[in-house]
Design a protein around this motif. Structure first.
Motif, PDB file in Angstrom:
ATOM      1  N   ALA A  64      -1.136  -7.429  -7.854  1.00 18.78           N
ATOM      2  CA  ALA A  64      -2.110  -7.977  -8.798  1.00 18.78           C
ATOM      3  C   ALA A  64      -2.853  -9.130  -8.129  1.00 18.78           C
ATOM      4  O   ALA A  64      -2.231 -10.016  -7.538  1.00 18.78           O
ATOM      5  N   PHE A  65      -4.189  -9.076  -8.213  1.00 14.18           N
ATOM      6  CA  PHE A  65      -5.043 -10.100  -7.626  1.00 14.18           C
ATOM      7  C   PHE A  65      -5.941 -10.708  -8.703  1.00 14.18           C
ATOM      8  O   PHE A  65      -6.137 -10.127  -9.780  1.00 14.18           O
ATOM      9  N   LYS A  66      -6.501 -11.878  -8.383  1.00 13.81           N
ATOM     10  CA  LYS A  66      -7.513 -12.488  -9.241  1.00 13.81           C
ATOM     11  C   LYS A  66      -8.648 -12.996  -8.378  1.00 13.81           C
ATOM     12  O   LYS A  66      -8.431 -13.780  -7.446  1.00 13.81           O
ATOM     13  N   ASP A  67      -9.848 -12.534  -8.666  1.00 13.16           N
ATOM     14  CA  ASP A  67     -11.022 -12.967  -7.914  1.00 13.16           C
ATOM     15  C   ASP A  67     -11.319 -14.426  -8.265  1.00 13.16           C
ATOM     16  O   ASP A  67     -11.568 -14.751  -9.432  1.00 13.16           O
ATOM     17  N   SER A  68     -11.303 -15.294  -7.266  1.00 15.36           N
ATOM     18  CA  SER A  68     -11.477 -16.728  -7.519  1.00 15.36           C
ATOM     19  C   SER A  68     -12.899 -17.074  -7.942  1.00 15.36           C
ATOM     20  O   SER A  68     -13.136 -18.148  -8.497  1.00 15.36           O
ATOM     21  N   THR A  69     -13.835 -16.161  -7.702  1.00 14.57           N
ATOM     22  CA  THR A  69     -15.227 -16.409  -8.083  1.00 14.57           C
ATOM     23  C   THR A  69     -15.514 -15.942  -9.501  1.00 14.57           C
ATOM     24  O   THR A  69     -16.061 -16.686 -10.327  1.00 14.57           O
ATOM     25  N   LYS A  80     -11.990 -12.289 -12.565  1.00 11.78           N
ATOM     26  CA  LYS A  80     -11.518 -10.955 -12.959  1.00 11.78           C
ATOM     27  C   LYS A  80     -10.217 -10.627 -12.216  1.00 11.78           C
ATOM     28  O   LYS A  80     -10.074 -10.894 -11.029  1.00 11.78           O
ATOM     29  N   LYS A  81      -9.267 -10.056 -12.953  1.00 15.28           N
ATOM     30  CA  LYS A  81      -7.984  -9.669 -12.372  1.00 15.28           C
ATOM     31  C   LYS A  81      -7.992  -8.181 -12.041  1.00 15.28           C
ATOM     32  O   LYS A  81      -8.692  -7.388 -12.683  1.00 15.28           O
ATOM     33  N   GLU A  82      -7.159  -7.824 -11.051  1.00 16.98           N
ATOM     34  CA  GLU A  82      -7.099  -6.432 -10.621  1.00 16.98           C
ATOM     35  C   GLU A  82      -5.653  -6.059 -10.315  1.00 16.98           C
ATOM     36  O   GLU A  82      -4.950  -6.779  -9.612  1.00 16.98           O
ATOM     37  N   LEU A  83      -5.223  -4.925 -10.866  1.00 16.82           N
ATOM     38  CA  LEU A  83      -3.926  -4.336 -10.508  1.00 16.82           C
ATOM     39  C   LEU A  83      -4.215  -3.133  -9.634  1.00 16.82           C
ATOM     40  O   LEU A  83      -4.981  -2.235 -10.026  1.00 16.82           O
ATOM     41  N   VAL A  84      -3.627  -3.103  -8.419  1.00 20.09           N
ATOM     42  CA  VAL A  84      -3.930  -2.023  -7.480  1.00 20.09           C
ATOM     43  C   VAL A  84      -2.654  -1.345  -7.009  1.00 20.09           C
ATOM     44  O   VAL A  84      -1.590  -1.960  -6.917  1.00 20.09           O
ATOM     45  N   THR A  85      -2.787  -0.067  -6.727  1.00 16.75           N
ATOM     46  CA  THR A  85      -1.742   0.699  -6.058  1.00 16.75           C
ATOM     47  C   THR A  85      -2.430   1.722  -5.187  1.00 16.75           C
ATOM     48  O   THR A  85      -3.602   2.058  -5.402  1.00 16.75           O
ATOM     49  N   ALA A  86      -1.737   2.207  -4.171  1.00 20.67           N
ATOM     50  CA  ALA A  86      -2.334   3.140  -3.229  1.00 20.67           C
ATOM     51  C   ALA A  86      -2.711   4.456  -3.921  1.00 20.67           C
ATOM     52  O   ALA A  86      -2.035   4.882  -4.863  1.00 20.67           O
ATOM     53  N   PRO A  87      -3.772   5.116  -3.478  1.00 22.35           N
ATOM     54  CA  PRO A  87      -4.198   6.381  -4.093  1.00 22.35           C
ATOM     55  C   PRO A  87      -3.290   7.534  -3.675  1.00 22.35           C
ATOM     56  O   PRO A  87      -2.606   7.471  -2.649  1.00 22.35           O
ATOM     57  N   LEU A  88      -3.302   8.589  -4.478  1.00 22.18           N
ATOM     58  CA  LEU A  88      -2.520   9.787  -4.169  1.00 22.18           C
ATOM     59  C   LEU A  88      -3.320  10.637  -3.187  1.00 22.18           C
ATOM     60  O   LEU A  88      -4.080  11.522  -3.573  1.00 22.18           O
ATOM     61  N   ASP A  89      -3.120  10.364  -1.917  1.00 25.58           N
ATOM     62  CA  ASP A  89      -3.875  11.056  -0.869  1.00 25.58           C
ATOM     63  C   ASP A  89      -3.024  12.072  -0.104  1.00 25.58           C
ATOM     64  O   ASP A  89      -3.426  12.551   0.953  1.00 25.58           O
ATOM     65  N   GLY A  90      -1.847  12.393  -0.638  1.00 29.06           N
ATOM     66  CA  GLY A  90      -0.955  13.313   0.051  1.00 29.06           C
ATOM     67  C   GLY A  90       0.156  12.623   0.814  1.00 29.06           C
ATOM     68  O   GLY A  90       1.107  13.273   1.241  1.00 29.06           O
ATOM     69  N   THR A  91       0.044  11.314   0.976  1.00 29.44           N
ATOM     70  CA  THR A  91       1.107  10.565   1.665  1.00 29.44           C
ATOM     71  C   THR A  91       1.950   9.754   0.692  1.00 29.44           C
ATOM     72  O   THR A  91       3.009   9.252   1.066  1.00 29.44           O
ATOM     73  N   ILE A  92       1.495   9.614  -0.533  1.00 29.74           N
ATOM     74  CA  ILE A  92       2.161   8.776  -1.532  1.00 29.74           C
ATOM     75  C   ILE A  92       2.907   9.664  -2.523  1.00 29.74           C
ATOM     76  O   ILE A  92       2.353  10.649  -3.031  1.00 29.74           O
ATOM     77  N   LEU A  93       4.154   9.319  -2.813  1.00 29.36           N
ATOM     78  CA  LEU A  93       4.899  10.073  -3.807  1.00 29.36           C
ATOM     79  C   LEU A  93       4.273   9.891  -5.187  1.00 29.36           C
ATOM     80  O   LEU A  93       3.946   8.773  -5.590  1.00 29.36           O
ATOM     81  N   GLU A  94       4.099  10.991  -5.891  1.00 29.49           N
ATOM     82  CA  GLU A  94       3.494  10.964  -7.226  1.00 29.49           C
ATOM     83  C   GLU A  94       4.547  10.504  -8.237  1.00 29.49           C
ATOM     84  O   GLU A  94       5.116  11.290  -8.983  1.00 29.49           O
TER      85      GLU A  94
END
Length: 405
Positions: free
Chosen positions: A275-280, A283-297
């Motif tokens: 979880a990040f927050k843009d200091s400018t 706005k907050k953001e929750l991120v996780t890696a995309p399902l590109d075939g290398t990430i377990l679903e």
């Protein structure tokens, strides 16, 4: 020299590679009898065990009195399911699983819910993923609804062993293996699907406490074109050595990086969120890696994405599946924009992160003062737990499979 393949293997390869037909579809058609839960045969364990105290439950060390097993052959399809007393499997030393890694598995949990009911958490997702894993290694696929019914019948035999209390559950391990008794790399013509169950407490002995990670770029968990998105036993054993090496340096798990950009992919055997927050903009953001075939679903991953998109204010939060790097985390931590981080998986559910070792220094992840997680991590854990234990309802995520009354 290429290995000698059977006519069936060649036919499967042709249909998969040149006709664009999914492997599971062409392979499943080789089965005659479908998997049918109504044909189950039950043999009671004559020596039922008593529930152990919760403080004696070590994850994956104690098992219930019964197990489910179903044999499959290419010639006849699925045999009658059997629920039998828990015990050793008898396999030929040349069985394909031992030599070529024909093995896939799942992990899901059953919980005691109000009204003395026992419920599985999103078992349809596990069955879908298990079929994808089995198909990828040329093992037979099956009707997931039938396995869910059979797991319910298995739990019914040992329902007195499902532990009570927050953080306690019955962990189920469906597994499918190739059992063809012959050496030679080819499609197995025999397989065994079995399910065992383990009364468990918290995955980590320390409970809900934040962990330290070592960002790992000297070993790779998965790669494009590989099987990182399948739950295969072959994905796990190679990860143990890097984990031991990280432990020697004081870290509890690996934060897996990939590629020259050092993208963050997973943590240990779990998906991971930051979880990040843009200091400018604020706005907050929750991120996780995309399902590109290398990430377990991950089932927990999907649950978190769904719940946060439903429950968090979109004016305040963005929920994104995107690539992000260890350098981004490092830089945003320096600017005070790193809010929190946590792993997510069936075993631990949510695992807070407090520190990440990288290039000889440690990136500090903020926690609530005096507590072991960030506020969003704590909220997410609560949302999921309420659904799992039946305190709140969310669609068909909680499926009743047994009655203690």
């Amino acid at each position: 020299m290429l290995p000698a393949y059977s006519a069936t293997s060649k036919r499967l390869a042709m249909s998969t590679l040149y006709r664009g037909i999914p492997l599971y579809r062409s392979f499943a058609s080789a089965s005659n009898a479908p998997l049918d839960a109504s044909r189950v045969k039950i043999t009671k364990n004559p020596n039922p065990s008593k529930p152990r105290p919760n403080d004696e439950l070590i994850f994956g060390k104690t098992f219930t009195d019964h197990m489910l097993q179903i044999e499959w052959t290419q010639e006849k399809g699925w045999a009658d399911p059997e629920i039998i007393p828990y015990g050793p499997l008898i396999l030929d030393p040349s069985a394909a699983v031992f030599h070529y890694g024909f093995e896939a598995f799942e992990g899901l949990k059953a919980y005691r819910t109000p009204g003395n009911k026992i419920a599985l958490f999103r078992p349809d997702m596990n069955m879908k993923r298990m079929n994808k894993s089995a198909a990828r290694i040329c093992l037979p696929t099956f009707n997931g609804d039938e396995i869910i019914k059979l797991m319910g019948k298995l739990i019914e035999q040992d329902k007195h062993l499902v532990p009570q209390g927050q953080g306690y559950s019955l962990y189920l391990r469906p597994t499918i293996i190739g059992t063809t008794p012959a050496l030679g790399v080819s499609t197995p013509d025999k397989a065994l699907l079995y399910v065992i169950a383990s009364p468990v407490g918290p995955y980590y002995k320390t409970g809900f406490k934040a962990v330290k990670l070592e960002a790992t770029d000297y070993a790779t968990r998965a790669w494009p074109g590989g099987c990182g998105d399948k739950k295969l036993g072959a994905n796990y054993a190679p990860c143990i050595l890097p984990q031991l090496q990280a432990a020697e340096r004081g870290y509890q798990q690996n934060l897996w990086l990939f590629g020259p950009e050092k993208n963050i992919t997973e943590v240990g055997t779990m998906n991971v969120f930051f979880a990040f927050k843009d200091s400018t903009t604020g706005k907050k953001e929750l991120v996780t890696a995309p399902l590109d075939g290398t990430i377990l679903e991950g089932v927990t991953r999907d649950s978190i994405l769904t719940l946060t998109r439903q429950n968090l204010d979109p004016n305040e939060w963005e929920i994104n599946e995107r690539y992000y790097t260890i350098s981004e985390v490092e830089e945003r931590a320096k600017r005070g924009e790193l809010l929190e981080a946590f792993g997510a998986g069936t075993a631990a559910v949510v695992s807070p992160i407090k520190e990440i070792g990288w290039k000889g220094s440690d990136i500090q992840v903020p926690l609530i003062p005096g507590e072991q997680s960030g506020p969003l991590t704590k909220q997410v854990a609560s949302w999921i737990s309420d659904i799992q234990y039946g305190r709140t309802k969310h669609g068909n995520w909680s499926q009743i499979v047994a009655d203690l009354n």
